[in-house]
Enzyme design. Structure first.
Site, PDB file in Angstrom:
ATOM      1  CD1 TRP A 101      -2.235  -2.222   1.667  1.00  0.00           C
ATOM      2  CD2 TRP A 101      -2.985  -1.166  -0.161  1.00  0.00           C
ATOM      3  NE1 TRP A 101      -3.243  -2.982   1.119  1.00  0.00           N
ATOM      4  CE2 TRP A 101      -3.719  -2.373   0.003  1.00  0.00           C
ATOM      5  CE3 TRP A 101      -3.271  -0.349  -1.247  1.00  0.00           C
ATOM      6  CZ2 TRP A 101      -4.729  -2.753  -0.885  1.00  0.00           C
ATOM      7  CZ3 TRP A 101      -4.276  -0.729  -2.135  1.00  0.00           C
ATOM      8  CH2 TRP A 101      -4.993  -1.915  -1.953  1.00  0.00           C
ATOM      9  CG  ASP A 171      -3.691   3.923   3.849  1.00  0.00           C
ATOM     10  OD1 ASP A 171      -4.771   3.752   4.448  1.00  0.00           O
ATOM     11  OD2 ASP A 171      -3.366   3.297   2.825  1.00  0.00           O
ATOM     12  CE  LYS A 195      -9.131  -3.132   3.074  1.00  0.00           C
ATOM     13  NZ  LYS A 195      -8.024  -2.576   2.322  1.00  0.00           N
TER      14      LYS A 195
HETATM   15  C1  LIG Z   1      -7.546  -1.830   1.356  1.00  0.00           C
HETATM   16  C2  LIG Z   1      -6.506  -0.774   1.510  1.00  0.00           C
HETATM   17  C3  LIG Z   1      -6.387   0.302   0.608  1.00  0.00           C
HETATM   18  C4  LIG Z   1      -7.226   0.406  -0.649  1.00  0.00           C
HETATM   19  O1  LIG Z   1      -8.496   0.800  -0.413  1.00  0.00           O
HETATM   20  P1  LIG Z   1      -9.501   1.064  -1.624  1.00  0.00           P
HETATM   21  O2  LIG Z   1     -10.730   1.426  -0.894  1.00  0.00           O
HETATM   22  O3  LIG Z   1      -9.622  -0.215  -2.398  1.00  0.00           O
HETATM   23  O4  LIG Z   1      -8.966   2.163  -2.435  1.00  0.00           O
HETATM   24  C5  LIG Z   1      -5.432   1.261   0.863  1.00  0.00           C
HETATM   25  N1  LIG Z   1      -4.636   1.202   1.930  1.00  0.00           N
HETATM   26  C6  LIG Z   1      -4.715   0.187   2.822  1.00  0.00           C
HETATM   27  C7  LIG Z   1      -3.800   0.173   3.987  1.00  0.00           C
HETATM   28  C8  LIG Z   1      -5.649  -0.821   2.623  1.00  0.00           C
HETATM   29  O5  LIG Z   1      -5.726  -1.832   3.512  1.00  0.00           O
END
Ligand SMILES: *Cc1c(COP(=O)(O)O)cnc(C)c1O
Length: 359
Positions: A101, A171, A195
């Protein structure tokens, strides 16, 4: 009727939340229709929005000089809009490169400006967070970005990195609300909702107010932090149902006792999985112990054939979505807040039994 769903995302929701959603689907609070059919400028929806913000502020202890924004699209949208807002041509943005990521965020940022890699664990296949003595921070960077938890490699920062006065951007898609966090250390925190916060289609952005002054008119209006802050995230029609679900999830976290209770539970759940992994040489987690993820433990079995049987037989035992990300293979158990200790115990029993009979 429901199975143990260890999906990395979109991920399991608390069953109580799904039941509450179900109850309101035909006739929400006696209005005669559902939240899905409710106008985003109605008083009822504004109440949902304000309650959701208030509960998040409360749960995360967000200081008054931060704004909470709901932006359509996943975390990947933020990979682009963060550099678009803050990375002026003559500046550099610092990025930690600790997994898939981070790598994606870096690739996107490079479209808009100069990126410095603070440190990278790419050479050891992203199995650790490199020590602070190896970091090359830029003192006047536009911002410094890190990925709180690398969902694919199962690597997590267990401490907020110290980057001086540079605005810290993170993030937190796969670790938000999994434990306490000192929000005052950050310039901006973002997270896709699917998530630990709810369902897909929505990102949460928590931004320190002074950063709202830094803007770029070329960013589409609906993605501009200052415009969305002024419009209270209602510049256009937001993903109303996803905001409603996030509101339900936040109330659920509160009812469980908040982020400290979540942290204890998450430590215990991940602890049990790592204990099963470390019990003998059958399972192998390649990540340095101090950087192991509490949310997404990953592991390998001695052969690919055994991994395939493990995943297949687990599925037959109602333990589903255990396949590691397609880019890395292996097995992954995602243990977000909604995963119960009972599900974890069931998985551990299965792991122990499989190791004993096949090892
Ligand atoms: C799942 C995830 C993403 C991507 O998210 P999207 O909603 O598919 O853009 C980005 N960063 C992390 C840490 C993730 O777990």
């Amino acid at each position: 009727m429901r199975v143990h769903n260890f999906s990395a995302g979109p991920a399991a929701l608390p069953v109580e939340v799904i039941q509450q959603i179900q109850e309101g689907l035909l006739n929400w609070h006696g209005i005669g229709y559902s939240v899905m059919e409710l106008g985003h400028r109605s008083e009822a929806f504004k109440t949902i929005l304000e309650e959701t913000k208030a509960n998040l502020k409360d749960l995360m202890d967000i200081p008054d000089d931060y704004r909470i924004l709901f932006i359509a699209g996943g975390a990947t949208v933020q990979f682009a809009t963060i550099p678009m807002h803050f990375l002026a041509k003559e500046k550099v943005a610092d990025y930690f490169d600790t997994g898939s990521w981070s790598k994606k965020a870096i690739k996107e940022a490079k479209k808009y400006g100069n990126v410095n890699s603070v440190t990278s664990s790419a050479d050891n296949n992203y199995t650790s967070i490199p020590a602070e003595s190896e970091w090359a921070l830029t003192p006047d960077a536009a911002y410094c970005h890190y990925t709180g938890n690398e969902t694919i490699h199962g690597v997590q920062f267990h401490r907020v990195p110290n980057v001086g006065d540079v605005p810290l951007v993170s993030d937190m898609t796969s670790c938000i609300l999994s434990g306490p966090l000192d929000v005052s250390r950050f310039g901006l925190i973002y997270a896709g909702a699917q998530k630990n916060l709810g369902i897909a289609g929505l990102s949460l952005v928590i931004i320190r107010e002074d950063l709202l002054e830094q803007t770029n008119d070329l960013v589409p209006s609906v993605l501009q932090y200052n415009q969305q802050a002024q419009a209270n995230s209602l510049l256009n029609t937001p993903p109303t149902f996803a905001i409603y679900v996030m509101g339900k999830v936040l109330k659920w976290v509160k009812a469980q006792g908040g982020v400290n209770v979540m942290a204890e539970l998450n430590q215990r759940k991940a602890g049990k999985i790592y204990e099963a992994i470390d019990a003998d040489n059958f399972y192998n987690n390649p990540v340095e112990i101090s950087s192991r993820s509490l949310m997404n433990p990953v592991f390998r079995l001695p052969t690919k054939e055994l991994e395939a049987s493990f995943i297949q037989e687990a599925h037959e035992a109602d333990l589903v979505n255990l396949r590691g990300h397609r880019s890395v293979g292996g097995v992954r158990l995602s243990l977000y807040n909604a995963i119960t200790e009972h599900s974890v115990d069931t998985a551990v029993d299965f792991m122990n039994h499989f190791a004993k009979t096949r090892g």
